[in-house]
Scaffold this motif. Structure first.
Motif, PDB file in Angstrom:
ATOM      1  N   PRO A   1      50.161  -0.937   4.780  1.00 15.71           N
ATOM      2  CA  PRO A   1      48.822  -0.943   4.172  1.00 15.71           C
ATOM      3  C   PRO A   1      48.642   0.116   3.084  1.00 15.71           C
ATOM      4  CG  PRO A   1      48.747  -0.038   6.388  1.00 15.71           C
ATOM      5  CD  PRO A   1      50.105  -0.616   6.222  1.00 15.71           C
TER       6      PRO A   1
ATOM      7  N   PHE B   1      40.321  -2.957   4.670  1.00 17.19           N
ATOM      8  CA  PHE B   1      40.713  -2.206   3.485  1.00 17.19           C
ATOM      9  C   PHE B   1      39.500  -1.657   2.745  1.00 17.19           C
ATOM     10  CE2 PHE B   1      44.823  -3.653   4.381  1.00 17.19           C
ATOM     11  CZ  PHE B   1      45.746  -3.132   3.490  1.00 17.19           C
TER      12      PHE B   1
ATOM     13  N   GLY C   1      47.411  -0.993  -0.385  1.00 17.82           N
ATOM     14  CA  GLY C   1      46.119  -0.395  -0.718  1.00 17.82           C
ATOM     15  C   GLY C   1      46.108   0.204  -2.114  1.00 17.82           C
TER      16      GLY C   1
END
Length: 245
Positions: free
Chosen positions: A151, A183, A155
């Motif tokens: 992530p 997110f 991200g």
């Protein structure tokens, strides 16, 4: 209330990510019930997979009909949303529609971030009537499994895309991908505009619809089917088509 968070693909890790985001957004007293289809595509990225997943998610919802107060489709294509609203005896919310509606309430135009190709999302936004409010859609160079596994890397790509959309005039950004659930909280402090997660928006809209206690339509194209017959489908789904449940 009991809220069914229904994935439309068979990747259980995405179901769990969506359920975690839903629990973070849910009000006290809302129970999140995560569910993954028993068949269908691992990830939905083509028209063919979306149609197959439509059957899979309707089959999944039929198993829970009558035991939940609302449904949130944890799939960014809002797969089978209209059919689910006709079949289910409770409110059904699509995560991307919910995020787009929220974006409109924030004012101005909004952007959208997803994985890879964007054309199916442009069509979805247009079908909802939001195309005049859409600034642009950016497909980041990443996949849903990568979003779950790494992530931080994904991200950073999402944040760059959000900054680009803000520069194009977007006043908010919809994160269109079930694997992007959560997110918004991860990236919001560094983002120049509001990031809208369909799970967070969808949970609150589902809670609102349940609280309003609106009746199920008994007329029109969203009235429940009665007396319809089909071969080769599950008993639960067949019962909804016949109007037995």
């Amino acid at each position: 209330m009991r809220l069914l968070v229904a994935n439309a693909n068979t990747t259980a890790a995405i179901t769990e990510a969506c359920a975690a985001a839903a629990r973070t957004a849910a009000a006290p007293g809302t129970e999140i019930v995560p569910a993954t289809p028993r068949f269908g595509p691992a990830v939905i990225s083509t028209r063919a997979e979306n149609v197959i997943a439509g059957h899979a998610v309707l089959d999944l919802l039929a198993e829970h009909a009558g035991s939940v107060d609302a449904v949130l489709l944890a799939v960014s294509h809002d797969t089978a949303l209209d059919a689910a609203r006709q079949l289910m005896p409770c409110p059904v919310v699509g995560m991307t529609e919910a995020a787009c509606l929220t974006a409109c309430m924030l004012g101005g135009r909004f952007g959208m971030i997803t994985f890879g190709g964007v054309e199916m999302y442009r069509e979805l936004v247009a079908r909802y009537g939001f195309d005049q409010r859409l600034a642009d859609i950016i497909g980041v160079n990443a996949t849903p499994p990568e979003a779950v596994a790494d992530p931080d890397s994904v991200g950073r790509k999402v944040l760059v895309a959000a900054q680009a959309l803000a520069a194009e005039g977007a006043n908010s950004v919809v994160l269109a991908g079930a694997a992007l659930a959560g997110f918004d909280n991860r990236l919001q402090d560094a983002a120049p505009v509001a990031l809208l997660d369909g799970m967070a928006c969808g949970v609150r809209m589902a809670e609102l619809l349940v609280a309003l206690r609106l009746p199920k339509s008994r007329a029109g194209t969203y009235a429940p089917p009665v007396g319809r017959q089909a071969l080769g489908i599950s008993g639960a789904l067949g019962a909804l088509l016949r109007g037995d449940r």
